[in-house]
Design a protein around this motif. Sequence first.
Motif, PDB file in Angstrom:
ATOM      1  N   GLU A 184      -1.065   2.020  -6.424  1.00 44.00           N
ATOM      2  CA  GLU A 184      -2.470   1.668  -6.621  1.00 44.00           C
ATOM      3  C   GLU A 184      -2.684   0.162  -6.500  1.00 44.00           C
ATOM      4  OE1 GLU A 184      -3.466   3.265 -10.405  1.00 44.00           O
ATOM      5  OE2 GLU A 184      -3.396   5.363  -9.738  1.00 44.00           O
ATOM      6  N   GLU A 185      -1.790  -0.618  -7.083  1.00 41.06           N
ATOM      7  CA  GLU A 185      -1.888  -2.076  -6.982  1.00 41.06           C
ATOM      8  C   GLU A 185      -1.782  -2.526  -5.527  1.00 41.06           C
ATOM      9  OE1 GLU A 185      -2.350  -4.497  -9.179  1.00 41.06           O
ATOM     10  OE2 GLU A 185      -2.070  -3.562 -11.148  1.00 41.06           O
ATOM     11  N   GLN A 186      -0.873  -1.892  -4.784  1.00 40.49           N
ATOM     12  CA  GLN A 186      -0.719  -2.243  -3.377  1.00 40.49           C
ATOM     13  C   GLN A 186      -1.982  -1.904  -2.591  1.00 40.49           C
ATOM     14  OE1 GLN A 186       2.209  -3.576  -1.128  1.00 40.49           O
ATOM     15  NE2 GLN A 186       0.101  -3.954  -0.509  1.00 40.49           N
ATOM     16  N   ASP A 187      -2.558  -0.729  -2.847  1.00 38.85           N
ATOM     17  CA  ASP A 187      -3.778  -0.330  -2.149  1.00 38.85           C
ATOM     18  C   ASP A 187      -4.923  -1.299  -2.437  1.00 38.85           C
ATOM     19  OD1 ASP A 187      -2.471   1.817  -1.067  1.00 38.85           O
ATOM     20  OD2 ASP A 187      -3.274   3.300  -2.482  1.00 38.85           O
ATOM     21  N   GLU A 188      -5.047  -1.710  -3.692  1.00 39.54           N
ATOM     22  CA  GLU A 188      -6.094  -2.672  -4.050  1.00 39.54           C
ATOM     23  C   GLU A 188      -5.889  -3.999  -3.340  1.00 39.54           C
ATOM     24  OE1 GLU A 188      -6.213  -3.025  -8.248  1.00 39.54           O
ATOM     25  OE2 GLU A 188      -6.859  -0.943  -8.592  1.00 39.54           O
ATOM     26  N   PHE A 224      -4.416  -4.442  -0.413  1.00 41.30           N
ATOM     27  CA  PHE A 224      -4.800  -4.239   0.980  1.00 41.30           C
ATOM     28  C   PHE A 224      -6.321  -4.278   1.135  1.00 41.30           C
ATOM     29  CE2 PHE A 224      -0.677  -1.980   2.233  1.00 41.30           C
ATOM     30  CZ  PHE A 224      -0.257  -3.040   3.013  1.00 41.30           C
ATOM     31  N   ASP A 225      -7.021  -3.581   0.229  1.00 35.99           N
ATOM     32  CA  ASP A 225      -8.480  -3.490   0.334  1.00 35.99           C
ATOM     33  C   ASP A 225      -9.143  -4.856   0.198  1.00 35.99           C
ATOM     34  OD1 ASP A 225      -8.254  -0.772   0.657  1.00 35.99           O
ATOM     35  OD2 ASP A 225      -8.693  -0.289  -1.445  1.00 35.99           O
ATOM     36  N   ALA A 226      -8.548  -5.719  -0.619  1.00 35.27           N
ATOM     37  CA  ALA A 226      -9.134  -7.038  -0.858  1.00 35.27           C
ATOM     38  C   ALA A 226      -8.682  -8.086   0.146  1.00 35.27           C
ATOM     39  CB  ALA A 226      -8.778  -7.507  -2.270  1.00 35.27           C
ATOM     40  N   ASP A 269      -8.081 -10.272   3.576  1.00 35.99           N
ATOM     41  CA  ASP A 269      -8.879 -10.701   4.714  1.00 35.99           C
ATOM     42  C   ASP A 269      -8.396 -10.000   5.965  1.00 35.99           C
ATOM     43  OD1 ASP A 269     -10.270 -12.454   3.072  1.00 35.99           O
ATOM     44  OD2 ASP A 269      -8.834 -14.091   3.427  1.00 35.99           O
ATOM     45  N   ASP A 270      -9.275  -9.925   6.980  1.00 35.64           N
ATOM     46  CA  ASP A 270      -8.877  -9.332   8.249  1.00 35.64           C
ATOM     47  C   ASP A 270      -7.672 -10.073   8.814  1.00 35.64           C
ATOM     48  OD1 ASP A 270     -10.923  -7.561   8.071  1.00 35.64           O
ATOM     49  OD2 ASP A 270     -12.298  -8.684   9.368  1.00 35.64           O
ATOM     50  N   GLU A 314      -1.861  -9.100   5.969  1.00 35.51           N
ATOM     51  CA  GLU A 314      -1.169  -7.882   5.578  1.00 35.51           C
ATOM     52  C   GLU A 314      -0.257  -8.171   4.389  1.00 35.51           C
ATOM     53  OE1 GLU A 314       0.858  -6.280   8.912  1.00 35.51           O
ATOM     54  OE2 GLU A 314      -0.973  -5.763  10.003  1.00 35.51           O
TER      55      GLU A 314
END
Length: 248
Positions: free
Chosen positions: A59-63, A65-67, A69-70, A73
């Motif tokens: 979950e921390e990793q997904d958050e 990624f979501d936050a 910048d383009d 990674e």
Amino acid sequence: MTSVTADEYAWIRSSPLFRHALEVGYTLALVRGVVPAEVLRVMGAEPHGSCSGAEALVEEQDELFDAADDGDEPFLAGAFGVPGEGGDWTLVLLLGDGGTGIRPHVLEALSAGGRAVAHTSNGGKPMHFFHWYEDGELRTTFEWPTARSGSTPDALNSVMSEVGFDLPQGDGAPAGGDGRDVDTKAATFALAERLTGVGVTEDLLGGAEYLLGRVPEEPAEEWTGIVIDIADAQGGRLCREFPREGGG
């Protein structure tokens, strides 16, 4: 040294966590004699708090990624201490890193005066690697078990055969297995346990208290050419380098 084989790691194929790890890419490393905070520091990871359990790590990793910048990674390293052969070890788990989260120079530094063992997948593609470092030196590494390299590429042949890898008798070890198809990823987990004394289980990963670090991207190096390196199942290898025209 434990007597574990690939059979003890059959759980990875029914594990939602490991299925996710293979989809997004992962690195799992074990480092002897270096505490989690120091491992993350040597990796250059920025402190990112802590979390309880592998699900929270995902979950921390997904958050993150979501936050991001383009074009950015970022990924997290989660580390915790665990007893093993010869003392205390740190287990490091990285998800979404494409199997490149712990660079060779970092593993060299972490294994100085000790040992580091890591295995990876780049996520979605059939590329899986194993690395064994001893006192700052890459001793044995491979993608295909019959195409090994490092300073002592054949040092683990007997153990590899015992855990289930099917090695030709010409590799200095009896042929592995008993005619069954062996899960080479499960055999890789077993090989890592043989070298560390750390048995990795779903419960261990799922219940651990992870110290987190945000691992920065390394700048892309300007390419000077390409290398084609192909190994077949019999251990044959073709390696050719094609330099970039016009230099760098």
